[in-house]
Design an enzyme around this catalytic site. Structure first.
Site, PDB file in Angstrom:
ATOM      1  N   TYR A 182      39.259  29.250  42.098  1.00  0.00           N
ATOM      2  CA  TYR A 182      38.008  29.156  43.607  1.00  0.00           C
ATOM      3  C   TYR A 182      37.032  30.220  43.401  1.00  0.00           C
ATOM      4  O   TYR A 182      35.850  29.532  43.065  1.00  0.00           O
ATOM      5  CB  TYR A 182      38.890  30.260  44.759  1.00  0.00           C
ATOM      6  CG  TYR A 182      38.032  30.596  46.028  1.00  0.00           C
ATOM      7  CD1 TYR A 182      37.280  29.444  46.461  1.00  0.00           C
ATOM      8  CD2 TYR A 182      37.251  31.771  46.011  1.00  0.00           C
ATOM      9  CE1 TYR A 182      35.726  30.350  47.867  1.00  0.00           C
ATOM     10  CE2 TYR A 182      36.236  31.864  46.410  1.00  0.00           C
ATOM     11  CZ  TYR A 182      35.875  31.885  47.886  1.00  0.00           C
ATOM     12  OH  TYR A 182      35.515  32.274  48.766  1.00  0.00           O
ATOM     13  N   LYS A 186      33.541  28.258  42.382  1.00  0.00           N
ATOM     14  CA  LYS A 186      31.811  28.778  42.985  1.00  0.00           C
ATOM     15  C   LYS A 186      30.787  29.081  41.801  1.00  0.00           C
ATOM     16  O   LYS A 186      29.740  29.649  42.168  1.00  0.00           O
ATOM     17  CB  LYS A 186      32.041  30.073  43.695  1.00  0.00           C
ATOM     18  CG  LYS A 186      32.844  29.066  45.276  1.00  0.00           C
ATOM     19  CD  LYS A 186      32.209  29.269  46.360  1.00  0.00           C
ATOM     20  CE  LYS A 186      32.752  29.110  47.332  1.00  0.00           C
ATOM     21  NZ  LYS A 186      31.826  28.415  48.264  1.00  0.00           N
ATOM     22  N   ARG A 257      38.484  47.117  49.353  1.00  0.00           N
ATOM     23  CA  ARG A 257      37.060  46.219  49.612  1.00  0.00           C
ATOM     24  C   ARG A 257      36.818  46.911  50.473  1.00  0.00           C
ATOM     25  O   ARG A 257      37.030  47.937  51.448  1.00  0.00           O
ATOM     26  CB  ARG A 257      38.769  44.984  50.874  1.00  0.00           C
ATOM     27  CG  ARG A 257      39.280  43.768  49.853  1.00  0.00           C
ATOM     28  CD  ARG A 257      38.343  43.020  48.676  1.00  0.00           C
ATOM     29  NE  ARG A 257      39.675  42.132  48.522  1.00  0.00           N
ATOM     30  CZ  ARG A 257      40.330  42.512  47.131  1.00  0.00           C
ATOM     31  NH1 ARG A 257      40.271  43.092  46.786  1.00  0.00           N
ATOM     32  NH2 ARG A 257      41.340  40.938  46.825  1.00  0.00           N
ATOM     33  N   TYR A 328      52.115  34.899  47.516  1.00  0.00           N
ATOM     34  CA  TYR A 328      51.774  33.891  47.910  1.00  0.00           C
ATOM     35  C   TYR A 328      51.747  33.189  46.505  1.00  0.00           C
ATOM     36  O   TYR A 328      51.409  32.304  46.285  1.00  0.00           O
ATOM     37  CB  TYR A 328      49.868  34.506  46.571  1.00  0.00           C
ATOM     38  CG  TYR A 328      49.049  35.209  47.925  1.00  0.00           C
ATOM     39  CD1 TYR A 328      48.821  34.676  49.118  1.00  0.00           C
ATOM     40  CD2 TYR A 328      48.984  36.864  47.504  1.00  0.00           C
ATOM     41  CE1 TYR A 328      47.446  35.313  50.044  1.00  0.00           C
ATOM     42  CE2 TYR A 328      48.067  37.597  48.630  1.00  0.00           C
ATOM     43  CZ  TYR A 328      47.179  37.152  49.857  1.00  0.00           C
ATOM     44  OH  TYR A 328      46.566  37.408  50.295  1.00  0.00           O
ATOM     45  N   ARG A 338      35.924  45.931  45.093  1.00  0.00           N
ATOM     46  CA  ARG A 338      34.238  45.380  45.634  1.00  0.00           C
ATOM     47  C   ARG A 338      33.724  46.195  46.167  1.00  0.00           C
ATOM     48  O   ARG A 338      33.581  45.791  47.167  1.00  0.00           O
ATOM     49  CB  ARG A 338      34.535  44.444  46.309  1.00  0.00           C
ATOM     50  CG  ARG A 338      35.471  42.737  45.548  1.00  0.00           C
ATOM     51  CD  ARG A 338      35.833  42.081  46.999  1.00  0.00           C
ATOM     52  NE  ARG A 338      36.747  40.843  46.422  1.00  0.00           N
ATOM     53  CZ  ARG A 338      37.252  39.637  46.990  1.00  0.00           C
ATOM     54  NH1 ARG A 338      37.530  40.031  48.431  1.00  0.00           N
ATOM     55  NH2 ARG A 338      37.725  39.057  46.260  1.00  0.00           N
TER      56      ARG A 338
END
Ligand SMILES: NC(=O)c1ccc[n+]([C@@H]2O[C@H](COP(=O)([O-])OP(=O)(O)OC[C@H]3O[C@@H](n4cnc5c(N)ncnc54)[C@H](O)[C@@H]3O)[C@@H](O)[C@H]2O)c1
Ligand SMILES: O=c1ccn([C@@H]2O[C@H](COP(=O)(O)OP(=O)(O)O[C@H]3OC[C@](O)(CO)[C@H]3O)[C@@H](O)[C@H]2O)c(=O)[nH]1
Length: 386
Positions: A182, A186, A257, A328, A338
């Site tokens: 992903y 991107k 996060r 997952y 982040r």
């Protein structure tokens, strides 16, 4: 409606916006804002419209003439170019963007985030139309600091973890770690858009959202989405809370996060839309550096907030650990931390997020409880064997 002014005091002309992926989480909030507070028109394109149905029906709504839904899949629909041509601005939100898909459906993920976005960029460039493209904070991948020894004091130095649009590198894992399919798709579409700007004069803005959360995000498995589906963390934890089951912490919930309230983030998008001179050619981080938590802390806070808003007691054991392979599957990997640098969005648009993590969880979990608690309860009542 009074004439709206841009940041330089000039009146803003009403525009027509071609919004691709308007039926999703971000699209629904953006449409809501545009209908309630601006004179702009929206051509809303998506495969689904459940999240914007309240804006489309009934016909007597005050903004009825300003929003038009077009059910289409941009993979194969010849109406796309015509709709882009009819608009002054195109906003592309369409994507597969749930981490559970990145390593289990890497081809769909790459097609959705790169190949399917190509015609959108091409039509905008060829027809001299402005484009706001939604990328992701995930293009940064892992922080430089994550490669330092665990006890290195440099790990505390912001230079090793704060993510800056114009200087931070994009650091992904190996190819077998398909999680990065992903982020890589991107990144490549960002590079293509940037090159269209440099070589062909495309007017573009790239948005890198840092974990925007709020009402209507994703789905609750078995209620308004597949029972076996795995949404993003807000909906996973909401689902656990609604079902009175422990929240699952992937690999101990140590990843960090920053979460920003969707309504704050939408203000930033509106500023970009209405201030092209300040937004064109820019890549913007949009996040809230003050709302940082580990995923474990998020689980604890959500449990506390949910107890408050639902009036239901918390579980004795509110969380359980689960491995990423179990949760997952093969090929999962994670971003460690982040924190968005806010210099560029601050300088260009004067935008700052306002809502604390506690407050945004309180309003979001109130919505989740009101929207889903009854349906979840009903779905959990087992039929009595005769
Ligand atoms: N929510 C976040 O915090 C976040 C973070 C980083 C990046 N983003 C990016 O922002 C964008 C929107 O995210 P979101 O959270 O609203 O996701 P979402 O899944 O709720 O919305 C995406 C919408 O695009 C539509 N769509 C997908 N493929 C399509 C196609 N081929 N044709 C027509 N419609 C299609 C989907 O039906 C969906 O309604 C995505 O590009 C995502 O990568 C979001
Ligand atoms: O039940 C769960 C679900 C998830 N986790 C962990 O939480 C972290 C955050 O997960 P999530 O919000 O699902 O996704 P990411 O932040 O990793 O990625 C998103 O960021 C932006 C975007 O581009 C679009 O929204 C997307 O890629 C993570 O560490 C999970 O492992 C959990 O512990 N339990």
């Amino acid at each position: 409606m009074a004439t709206r002014m841009d940041l330089d005091g000039k009146p803003i002309k009403p525009m027509t916006i071609c919004m691709i992926g308007a039926g999703g989480f971000i699209g629904s909030h953006l449409c809501e804002k545009l209908m309630a507070e601006t004179p702009h028109k929206v051509l809303a394109l998506d495969v689904y419209n459940d999240k914007i149905r309240h804006l489309l029906e009934p016909d007597s709504l005050p903004w009825a003439g300003r929003i038009q839904f077009h059910r289409l899949n941009i993979k194969h629909d010849s109406r796309l170019e015509g709709l882009i041509k009819m608009a002054d601005l195109t906003i592309n939100l369409a994507a597969i963007c749930t981490p559970a898909d990145y390593n289990t459906r890497p081809l769909d993920t790459i097609y959705s985030n790169f190949i399917d976005a190509l015609p959108v960029v091409k039509y905008c460039s060829e027809n001299n139309k402005r484009l706001i493209h939604f990328s992701t904070c995930e293009v940064y991948g892992k922080t430089v600091g994550s490669f330092l020894p665990k006890d290195s004091p440099l790990r505390q130095d912001p230079a090793y973890y704060v993510l800056k649009e114009d200087t931070s590198p994009c650091i992904f894992g190996s190819i077998e770690k398909q999680r990065w399919s992903y982020a890589c798709a991107k990144q490549l579409i960002e590079r293509l858009i940037y090159a269209e700007g440099a070589e062909n004069g495309l007017e573009f803005t790239i948005v890198r959202p840092f974990n925007w959360i709020g009402p209507r995000m994703d789905f609750i498995p078995g209620i308004d989405g597949p029972s076996e589906g795995v949404p993003r963390v807000l909906a996973c934890f909401s689902n656990n809370l609604l079902r009175h089951e422990p929240l699952k912490l992937v690999d101990g919930g140590q990843s960090q996060r920053t979460f920003v309230y969707i309504k704050d983030a939408i203000e930033a998008v509106l500023l970009m839309m209405e201030n092209p001179d300040r937004a064109n050619g820019q890549i913007f981080n949009v996040g809230n550096p003050n709302n940082e938590v580990t995923v474990r802390q998020l689980a604890e806070m959500m449990t506390e907030v949910y107890t408050k808003v639902s009036g239901e007691p918390a579980l004795q054991v509110p969380t359980i650990d689960v491995s990423s392979k179990e949760f997952y599957g093969e090929g999962y990997d994670d971003s460690d931390k982040r924190i968005p640098d806010m210099t560029i969005i601050n300088r260009q648009l004067g935008w700052n997020p306002k809502t604390s993590l506690w407050d945004l969880l309180e309003s979001t979990l109130t919505y989740q409880h009101r929207t889903y608690a009854e349906a979840v309860k009903k779905s959990m009542v087992k039929p009595v064997a005769s």
